[in-house]
Design a protein around this motif. Structure first.
Motif, PDB file in Angstrom:
ATOM      1  N   VAL A  97      -2.899 -30.478  36.117  1.00  0.00           N
ATOM      2  CA  VAL A  97      -3.418 -30.065  34.816  1.00  0.00           C
ATOM      3  C   VAL A  97      -4.583 -30.985  34.492  1.00  0.00           C
ATOM      4  CG1 VAL A  97      -2.893 -29.659  32.390  1.00  0.00           C
ATOM      5  CG2 VAL A  97      -1.086 -29.412  34.111  1.00  0.00           C
ATOM      6  N   ASP A  98      -5.777 -30.413  34.270  1.00  0.00           N
ATOM      7  CA  ASP A  98      -6.960 -31.248  34.051  1.00  0.00           C
ATOM      8  C   ASP A  98      -7.883 -30.628  33.002  1.00  0.00           C
ATOM      9  OD1 ASP A  98      -9.755 -32.409  34.689  1.00  0.00           O
ATOM     10  OD2 ASP A  98      -8.386 -33.645  35.864  1.00  0.00           O
ATOM     11  N   PRO A  99      -8.075 -31.351  31.872  1.00  0.00           N
ATOM     12  CA  PRO A  99      -7.426 -32.594  31.454  1.00  0.00           C
ATOM     13  C   PRO A  99      -5.931 -32.367  31.220  1.00  0.00           C
ATOM     14  CG  PRO A  99      -9.402 -32.170  30.158  1.00  0.00           C
ATOM     15  CD  PRO A  99      -9.100 -30.912  30.897  1.00  0.00           C
ATOM     16  N   ASN A 100      -5.187 -33.446  31.369  1.00  0.00           N
ATOM     17  CA  ASN A 100      -3.743 -33.319  31.271  1.00  0.00           C
ATOM     18  C   ASN A 100      -3.285 -33.306  29.816  1.00  0.00           C
ATOM     19  OD1 ASN A 100      -1.140 -33.015  32.147  1.00  0.00           O
ATOM     20  ND2 ASN A 100      -0.835 -35.140  32.736  1.00  0.00           N
ATOM     21  N   ASN A 101      -2.313 -32.483  29.555  1.00  0.00           N
ATOM     22  CA  ASN A 101      -1.620 -32.436  28.282  1.00  0.00           C
ATOM     23  C   ASN A 101      -0.220 -33.000  28.533  1.00  0.00           C
ATOM     24  OD1 ASN A 101      -0.276 -31.692  25.923  1.00  0.00           O
ATOM     25  ND2 ASN A 101      -0.200 -29.513  26.432  1.00  0.00           N
ATOM     26  N   PHE A 159      -6.711 -25.534  33.765  1.00  0.00           N
ATOM     27  CA  PHE A 159      -7.902 -26.056  33.085  1.00  0.00           C
ATOM     28  C   PHE A 159      -7.902 -25.721  31.591  1.00  0.00           C
ATOM     29  CE2 PHE A 159     -10.161 -25.647  37.356  1.00  0.00           C
ATOM     30  CZ  PHE A 159     -10.311 -27.010  37.547  1.00  0.00           C
ATOM     31  N   CYS A 160      -6.736 -25.510  30.989  1.00  0.00           N
ATOM     32  CA  CYS A 160      -6.685 -24.986  29.626  1.00  0.00           C
ATOM     33  C   CYS A 160      -7.305 -25.913  28.575  1.00  0.00           C
ATOM     34  CB  CYS A 160      -5.245 -24.649  29.251  1.00  0.00           C
ATOM     35  SG  CYS A 160      -4.580 -23.238  30.166  1.00  0.00           S
ATOM     36  N   ALA A 220      -6.926 -21.097  39.807  1.00  0.00           N
ATOM     37  CA  ALA A 220      -7.419 -21.854  38.653  1.00  0.00           C
ATOM     38  C   ALA A 220      -7.159 -21.055  37.381  1.00  0.00           C
ATOM     39  CB  ALA A 220      -8.906 -22.149  38.803  1.00  0.00           C
ATOM     40  N   ILE A 221      -6.571 -21.714  36.401  1.00  0.00           N
ATOM     41  CA  ILE A 221      -6.207 -21.077  35.131  1.00  0.00           C
ATOM     42  C   ILE A 221      -7.058 -21.665  34.011  1.00  0.00           C
ATOM     43  CG2 ILE A 221      -4.350 -20.724  33.454  1.00  0.00           C
ATOM     44  CD1 ILE A 221      -2.391 -20.996  35.866  1.00  0.00           C
ATOM     45  N   VAL A 265       6.397 -26.488  45.245  1.00  0.00           N
ATOM     46  CA  VAL A 265       5.296 -27.016  44.443  1.00  0.00           C
ATOM     47  C   VAL A 265       5.546 -28.464  44.055  1.00  0.00           C
ATOM     48  CG1 VAL A 265       4.043 -26.786  42.251  1.00  0.00           C
ATOM     49  CG2 VAL A 265       4.739 -24.743  43.502  1.00  0.00           C
ATOM     50  N   THR A 266       4.504 -29.269  44.143  1.00  0.00           N
ATOM     51  CA  THR A 266       4.498 -30.598  43.549  1.00  0.00           C
ATOM     52  C   THR A 266       3.723 -30.509  42.240  1.00  0.00           C
ATOM     53  OG1 THR A 266       4.605 -31.721  45.692  1.00  0.00           O
ATOM     54  CG2 THR A 266       3.788 -33.001  43.826  1.00  0.00           C
ATOM     55  N   LEU A 267       4.401 -30.764  41.122  1.00  0.00           N
ATOM     56  CA  LEU A 267       3.830 -30.600  39.784  1.00  0.00           C
ATOM     57  C   LEU A 267       3.638 -31.958  39.123  1.00  0.00           C
ATOM     58  CD1 LEU A 267       3.066 -28.802  37.294  1.00  0.00           C
ATOM     59  CD2 LEU A 267       5.519 -28.776  36.736  1.00  0.00           C
ATOM     60  N   VAL A 268       2.468 -32.135  38.509  1.00  0.00           N
ATOM     61  CA  VAL A 268       2.157 -33.408  37.861  1.00  0.00           C
ATOM     62  C   VAL A 268       3.140 -33.691  36.723  1.00  0.00           C
ATOM     63  CG1 VAL A 268       0.550 -32.435  36.169  1.00  0.00           C
ATOM     64  CG2 VAL A 268       0.252 -34.809  36.947  1.00  0.00           C
ATOM     65  N   GLU A 269       3.410 -34.972  36.503  1.00  0.00           N
ATOM     66  CA  GLU A 269       4.276 -35.422  35.413  1.00  0.00           C
ATOM     67  C   GLU A 269       3.654 -36.661  34.770  1.00  0.00           C
ATOM     68  OE1 GLU A 269       9.031 -35.705  34.948  1.00  0.00           O
ATOM     69  OE2 GLU A 269       8.199 -37.156  36.343  1.00  0.00           O
TER      70      GLU A 269
END
Length: 394
Positions: free
Chosen positions: A164-168, A200-201, A230-231, A113-117
């Motif tokens: 993660v969108d919007p990103n936290n 999408f939390c 999608a979460i 997995v490539t995970l956003v940072e």
């Protein structure tokens, strides 16, 4: 005999953001967790007054009915007609459970997995604890729609891309580019056979925003033919004492595998909780999330004023999410140290280092404030924060 500090001891070294949030629960001004702690609006108090009625209604009804009503209310509010029509969303009682299911699938299929940072570190922790290989991608790779495809092609070498969108904590969303940002991500995943996982939390904070428009993203995902997970979540939106529900939706090609993993984790979400949450979601449909957005708008303005002219610089988000991200402009003061100083003043915020899960030192330039609090409590917390910041002016 040598003794070691317990996890609840102040001397215990905190290892993740959730451990910080647990400590913050004991603090007068808890601005750590992004859960909702503001008071009820007038219409929400009416829901609370009806809780006995909602309890017995759930007791008499079918589980399936409670699930259907909740999912219909949620996706109607979010304008996700395709997700509603497909009728394949699976419910759990926390977003972390839905993330666990995603992680189990990734592990089972031996996908990297490539995970956003930056992102909230429990995403990394859940996947890492399951043995999923992970690699970072800077959120900035998504900022320019003309370069999204080329940046993803250059940087993503894994089987899956997790956004993660919007990103936290930053509040960035691809919706800044209208449909195009998501279309470019989906196009890349289609061309290069990548599984797309999206959290999408915080998506409710893109609704009823004049600058943003959350279109039917599930229609784009479904029509593209890509594999996706999608979460969604309610826990960051409504003040319901952490009685929440989360959802995971899978593309048809992986749906059966995900379903089988999901049923190995849990049977159902409480029908009473679903019945209650449905009332909150419908209330927000009627007031266009006004009771939620008004609190955040007021507190966002309060923090802007409180830190103006100090060593903290407010980072303007694209979406008005329920957290505030601030940069520390000081040659020596780190996020770890500032978090400690504020905690001594009974204001608990989160240090940025944990959001940068692959390069923690990069996060030492940031702290995060939770905004979903009673405005008077938040105002008092800002006064304390200003006192601490004024003592450390450059």
């Amino acid at each position: 005999m040598t003794t070691h500090p317990s996890p609840t001891s102040p001397d215990h070294q905190l290892l993740d953001l959730t451990q910080h949030e647990i400590q913050a629960l004991r603090t007068r001004f808890n601005l750590a967790d992004a859960h909702t702690h503001q008071q009820q609006s007038d219409s929400q108090r009416e829901i609370v007054a009806r809780l006995p009625e909602l309890w017995y209604e759930a007791e008499r009804g079918l589980q399936a009915t409670a699930e259907e009503r909740f999912i219909e209310a949620f996706f109607t509010l979010h304008r996700q007609d395709t997700a509603l029509a497909k009728n394949k969303t699976l419910l759990s009682y926390a977003a972390s459970i839905s993330t666990m299911v995603a992680g189990m699938y990734l592990k089972q299929q031996r996908k990297s997995v490539t995970l956003v940072e930056p992102c909230f570190d429990n995403l990394y922790d859940v996947l890492n604890n399951m043995g999923v290989p992970m690699y970072p991608i800077e959120e900035s790779a998504l900022h320019d729609p003309d370069r999204i495809y080329s940046e993803l092609k250059r940087l993503v070498r894994t089987d899956a891309l997790f956004l993660v969108d919007p990103n936290n904590p930053t509040g960035f969303t691809l919706l800044q580019h209208g449909r195009r940002g998501f279309e470019e991500v989906v196009r890349f995943c289609k061309d290069h056979n990548k599984l797309l996982v999206i959290d999408f939390c915080f998506a409710s904070f893109t609704l009823y925003d004049e600058k943003l428009a959350r279109f039917d993203i599930y229609e784009l995902l479904e029509s593209s033919g890509i594999s996706y997970l999608a979460i969604e979540d309610t826990g960051k939106t409504w003040p319901v004492q952490d009685a929440k529900a989360a959802m995971i939706t899978a593309s048809d090609d992986i749906r059966e595998d995900v379903y089988n993993l999901h049923t190995s984790v849990l049977l159902n979400v409480s029908p009473f909780v679903l019945n209650m949450l449905t009332q909150y979601v419908q209330d927000s449909t009627r007031d266009q999330l006004g009771s939620v957005r008004e609190v955040l708008t007021q507190n966002r303005e309060a923090i802007r004023k409180a830190i103006d002219g100090t060593i903290l610089e407010y980072q303007e988000p694209v979406a008005g999410v329920s957290v505030a991200w601030a940069r520390i402009n000081h040659p020596e003061l780190t996020a770890t140290e500032l978090q400690r100083l504020l905690a001594e003043a009974e204001v608990y915020v989160l240090p940025g280092r944990f959001f940068y899960w692959s390069q923690p030192d990069r996060g030492e330039a940031f702290v995060r404030f939770a905004l979903a609090r009673d405005p008077q409590v938040f105002s008092d917390a800002m006064a304390r924060t200003r006192e601490v910041l004024d003592r450390h002016a450059v």
